[in-house]
Design a protein around this motif. Sequence first.
Motif, mmCIF file in Angstrom:
data_model
loop_
_atom_site.group_PDB
_atom_site.id
_atom_site.type_symbol
_atom_site.label_atom_id
_atom_site.label_comp_id
_atom_site.label_asym_id
_atom_site.label_seq_id
_atom_site.Cartn_x
_atom_site.Cartn_y
_atom_site.Cartn_z
ATOM 1 N N ALA A 184 0.861 -1.186 0.000
ATOM 2 C CA ALA A 184 0.000 0.000 0.000
ATOM 3 C C ALA A 184 0.895 1.233 0.000
ATOM 4 N N SER A 185 1.466 1.533 -1.152
ATOM 5 C CA SER A 185 2.456 2.591 -1.290
ATOM 6 C C SER A 185 1.887 3.789 -2.050
ATOM 7 N N GLY A 186 2.642 4.884 -2.044
ATOM 8 C CA GLY A 186 2.271 6.037 -2.850
ATOM 9 C C GLY A 186 2.307 5.714 -4.333
ATOM 10 N N PHE A 187 3.284 4.909 -4.738
ATOM 11 C CA PHE A 187 3.360 4.490 -6.137
ATOM 12 C C PHE A 187 2.073 3.781 -6.556
ATOM 13 N N LEU A 188 1.594 2.892 -5.678
ATOM 14 C CA LEU A 188 0.385 2.126 -5.981
ATOM 15 C C LEU A 188 -0.826 3.049 -6.103
ATOM 16 N N ALA A 189 -0.953 3.970 -5.154
ATOM 17 C CA ALA A 189 -2.081 4.900 -5.187
ATOM 18 C C ALA A 189 -2.049 5.745 -6.455
ATOM 19 N N GLY A 190 -0.850 6.244 -6.798
ATOM 20 C CA GLY A 190 -0.733 7.081 -7.984
ATOM 21 C C GLY A 190 -0.988 6.330 -9.267
ATOM 22 N N ALA A 191 -0.630 5.046 -9.305
ATOM 23 C CA ALA A 191 -0.828 4.258 -10.518
ATOM 24 C C ALA A 191 -2.308 3.965 -10.760
ATOM 25 N N TYR A 192 -3.037 3.651 -9.693
ATOM 26 C CA TYR A 192 -4.453 3.307 -9.850
ATOM 27 C C TYR A 192 -5.369 4.535 -9.881
ATOM 28 N N ALA A 193 -4.908 5.666 -9.347
ATOM 29 C CA ALA A 193 -5.724 6.884 -9.360
ATOM 30 C C ALA A 193 -4.853 8.068 -9.767
ATOM 31 N N PRO A 194 -4.388 8.094 -11.019
ATOM 32 C CA PRO A 194 -3.500 9.179 -11.467
ATOM 33 C C PRO A 194 -4.239 10.517 -11.508
ATOM 34 N N ALA A 195 -3.506 11.570 -11.162
ATOM 35 C CA ALA A 195 -4.092 12.915 -11.169
ATOM 36 C C ALA A 195 -3.702 13.642 -12.446
ATOM 37 N N SER A 196 -4.675 14.303 -13.061
ATOM 38 C CA SER A 196 -4.423 15.081 -14.279
ATOM 39 C C SER A 196 -5.456 16.186 -14.374
ATOM 40 N N ASN A 197 -4.989 17.422 -14.625
ATOM 41 C CA ASN A 197 -5.894 18.566 -14.754
ATOM 42 C C ASN A 197 -6.804 18.713 -13.531
ATOM 43 N N ASN A 198 -6.193 18.512 -12.354
ATOM 44 C CA ASN A 198 -6.902 18.665 -11.085
ATOM 45 C C ASN A 198 -8.053 17.681 -10.894
ATOM 46 N N THR A 199 -7.991 16.554 -11.585
ATOM 47 C CA THR A 199 -8.998 15.519 -11.392
ATOM 48 C C THR A 199 -8.307 14.160 -11.260
ATOM 49 N N LEU A 200 -8.994 13.221 -10.625
ATOM 50 C CA LEU A 200 -8.481 11.865 -10.499
ATOM 51 C C LEU A 200 -8.952 11.019 -11.673
ATOM 52 N N GLY A 201 -8.029 10.245 -12.194
ATOM 53 C CA GLY A 201 -8.369 9.370 -13.300
ATOM 54 C C GLY A 201 -8.284 7.907 -12.901
ATOM 55 N N GLU A 202 -8.244 7.050 -13.885
ATOM 56 C CA GLU A 202 -8.119 5.617 -13.666
ATOM 57 C C GLU A 202 -6.876 5.111 -14.377
ATOM 58 N N GLY A 203 -6.180 4.210 -13.744
ATOM 59 C CA GLY A 203 -4.965 3.687 -14.357
ATOM 60 C C GLY A 203 -4.558 2.364 -13.750
ATOM 61 N N ASN A 204 -3.392 1.896 -14.156
ATOM 62 C CA ASN A 204 -2.822 0.645 -13.647
ATOM 63 C C ASN A 204 -1.321 0.814 -13.503
ATOM 64 N N PRO A 205 -0.696 0.032 -12.626
ATOM 65 C CA PRO A 205 0.765 0.066 -12.545
ATOM 66 C C PRO A 205 1.379 -0.365 -13.878
ATOM 67 N N PRO A 206 2.558 0.152 -14.210
ATOM 68 C CA PRO A 206 3.221 -0.257 -15.448
ATOM 69 C C PRO A 206 3.714 -1.704 -15.345
ATOM 70 N N VAL A 207 3.833 -2.348 -16.474
ATOM 71 C CA VAL A 207 4.356 -3.723 -16.541
ATOM 72 C C VAL A 207 5.586 -3.684 -17.438
ATOM 73 N N SER A 208 6.744 -3.937 -16.874
ATOM 74 C CA SER A 208 8.002 -3.785 -17.614
ATOM 75 C C SER A 208 8.293 -4.954 -18.552
ATOM 76 N N ASP A 209 7.630 -6.075 -18.336
ATOM 77 C CA ASP A 209 7.879 -7.267 -19.164
ATOM 78 C C ASP A 209 6.540 -7.819 -19.662
ATOM 79 N N PRO A 210 5.810 -7.036 -20.475
ATOM 80 C CA PRO A 210 4.442 -7.415 -20.840
ATOM 81 C C PRO A 210 4.342 -8.691 -21.666
ATOM 82 N N ASP A 211 5.387 -9.024 -22.410
ATOM 83 C CA ASP A 211 5.349 -10.232 -23.245
ATOM 84 C C ASP A 211 5.950 -11.455 -22.565
ATOM 85 N N LEU A 212 6.409 -11.304 -21.312
ATOM 86 C CA LEU A 212 6.996 -12.392 -20.528
ATOM 87 C C LEU A 212 8.276 -12.962 -21.150
#
Length: 251
Positions: A184-212
């Motif tokens: 339960a980190s700040g990174f996690l909060a920011g990834a799932y609820a990114p802020a833009s133009n003074n509003t909260l959006g929706e998002g996901n954490p990045p995946v560095s190895d998407p193709d495995l």
Amino acid sequence: MSGKKSKEARRAERQRPAYLVNARFANESADRVLAVDASRVPLSRTNQFIVGWLRASFEQSRVIATLTAANMAPAAAPNRRMFAEIALRLHWLHDLAPEDRAGAVDAMLEHEREQTVKTLEHMRVMGWDSSVDLTDMNAFVLDETKNGRIKDQARKIAAAAHSTDVKNAGLFRAWREESSYAHASGFLAGAYAPASNNTLGEGNPPVSDPDLEAHRLVTLFVVTLAHRLLIENQTAEEVAMSFVDAFFQVQ
């Protein structure tokens, strides 16, 4: 399967997205490695760590592959973190002198024993007196290393990662990055609820190895490390090799 059908099957496999091809391989290799009979491995605490870590890594690999194939790769961060940490730990254990390994794993157990005591103390301070009896745990005899450097490595993953002859910076980076999204980190909060133009959006954490692709290579790294470690700890070649053979049986 006839030669023509076999070629068609391989062609169809190549045409599938890479993440699905590698997810299938990860799932099938996990099934095969986890099916190997570990009872033939000589019983020792070091071998218990080696086989236990090997099995746990392929269990995590299966979860990572399943979530990735279901387009839920961001949710697998805790599993990727554990997978990377196990690979780092096996690499660390491999690079220790064989005579130091038993004391190193006992140092890990001693640290975990200390953490259990601390957890119960935290609970007591919070107002819950646990009825857990630690007598058997405290009576368990450990022969942890007296080498302060190895003891530090047993307790700290960063120290273990720095200790190997060949530095595995990629795995350490993966472990650190996934750690950001496994709590339960700040990174996690920011990834799932990114802020833009003074509003909260929706998002996901990045995946560095998407193709495995890297994941598939690390599964090979893990199984070959375990093979070498088992042989160096009084395991017959054919028994140690059974895990490797199972891995390479995947078509």
